[in-house]
Scaffold this active site. Sequence first.
Site, PDB file in Angstrom:
ATOM      1  N   GLY A 180       8.038   4.162  11.034  1.00 59.09           N
ATOM      2  CA  GLY A 180       7.709   4.334   9.619  1.00 59.09           C
ATOM      3  C   GLY A 180       7.326   5.787   9.352  1.00 59.09           C
ATOM      4  N   GLY A 181       7.956   6.683  10.091  1.00 58.46           N
ATOM      5  CA  GLY A 181       7.521   8.098  10.132  1.00 58.46           C
ATOM      6  C   GLY A 181       7.786   8.900   8.883  1.00 58.46           C
ATOM      7  CB  SER A 182      10.166   9.285   6.335  1.00 57.04           C
ATOM      8  OG  SER A 182      10.773   8.040   6.104  1.00 57.04           O
TER       9      SER A 182
ATOM     10  CG  ASP B  63      14.586  -3.752  11.152  1.00 53.97           C
ATOM     11  OD1 ASP B  63      13.337  -3.824  11.191  1.00 53.97           O
ATOM     12  OD2 ASP B  63      15.313  -4.655  10.685  1.00 53.97           O
ATOM     13  CB  VAL B  64       9.711  -1.779  14.084  1.00 56.90           C
ATOM     14  CG1 VAL B  64       9.613  -0.264  14.057  1.00 56.90           C
ATOM     15  CG2 VAL B  64       9.086  -2.404  12.841  1.00 56.90           C
TER      16      VAL B  64
ATOM     17  CG  ASN C  59       2.659   4.683  10.119  1.00 55.55           C
ATOM     18  OD1 ASN C  59       1.576   4.633   9.553  1.00 55.55           O
ATOM     19  ND2 ASN C  59       3.780   4.978   9.474  1.00 55.55           N
TER      20      ASN C  59
ATOM     21  CB  SER D 117      -5.525  -2.759   7.614  1.00 55.01           C
ATOM     22  OG  SER D 117      -6.242  -2.872   6.388  1.00 55.01           O
TER      23      SER D 117
ATOM     24  CE1 TYR E 163      -0.732  -4.298   5.698  1.00 54.21           C
ATOM     25  CE2 TYR E 163      -3.001  -4.595   4.978  1.00 54.21           C
ATOM     26  CZ  TYR E 163      -2.002  -3.791   5.485  1.00 54.21           C
ATOM     27  OH  TYR E 163      -2.260  -2.465   5.798  1.00 54.21           O
TER      28      TYR E 163
END
Length: 254
Positions: A13-15, A63-64, A90, A147, A160
């Site tokens: 999710g680096g961007s 796609d993780v 992330n 989180s 979540y």
Amino acid sequence: MKNLDGRVVIVTGGSGGIGIVASELMANRGAHVVLAELDGERAQTEAQRLLSQGLKATAIQTDVADKKSVEAMVQKVTGQLGRIDGLVNNAAMFSRVPMSRVGSLEITEAEWDKMMEINVKGVWNVCSSVVPVMKTQSYGKIVNISSGTALKGSPSRIHYVTSKAAVIGYTKSLAMEIGEHNIYVNCIAPGSTLAEEDPTPEIIAVREKAVASRCIKRIQTPEDLAGPITFFIGPDSDFITGQTLVVDGGSCLH
Ligand SMILES: NC(=O)c1ccc[n+]([C@@H]2O[C@H](COP(=O)([O-])OP(=O)(O)OC[C@H]3O[C@@H](n4cnc5c(N)ncnc54)[C@H](O)[C@@H]3O)[C@@H](O)[C@H]2O)c1
């Protein structure tokens, strides 16, 4: 300070909002960052932006939730860069892949499953491909992003919160399992962070509301997380593993 010189760090999710700010800080510290991101186009744009600043970055559409996609990404990284020193798990279903902020009875089964596929199985998928590489190096640093809601609870989006609680348990168990290989596994639990690209007035109101519960009375930004993530990836945290660090301006005094 270039204490990440020569290190290769994958950021899933680096961007995204927090991912790109953390990636940029680590690249400025000397790391070659790999933006392993579902949105390949956005990752390419961000990698180009870092390269144009003289930093080292590679974008790989990933796609993780898909084991094959993750394996292909890791093979590409080891083939092109030779090693993997750091991993930041992330990527999550959050704002760019949006979740429903509803009560538990309103969540659909399909969304529950998708949440677990990305936020929980995704972390396991990526670690399953990266840890063997780190074992051959007898070195690695993994940072999982949970989180603060996993510690405090939340009156909405229980899927979540449940997924992020799983990440804390996963962190502790993996740290115990692979510590003997000199691989560190830590976790960061962010507070409500204004990380959206074009936040709506509703989102800004949600972020502002969080300020009241904090010792530090301001909105949290991705920059507040970039330093702690970089700390866990770098050498200054070399005797810390299995820990969860809450970064929320003192809302959850964990
Ligand atoms: N912003 C907050 O308030 C907040 C608070 C606590 C925790 N977090 C956590 O911080 C992390 C980053 O959040 P953010 O605010 O930057 O959100 P974001 O939505 O901007 O970033 C998440 C990134 O993950 C990517 N992604 C989603 N599914 C993916 C998949 N299957 N494979 C690969 N990439 C995928 C998205 O495209 C996006 O770029 C997440 O783990 C989130 O749960 C955020």
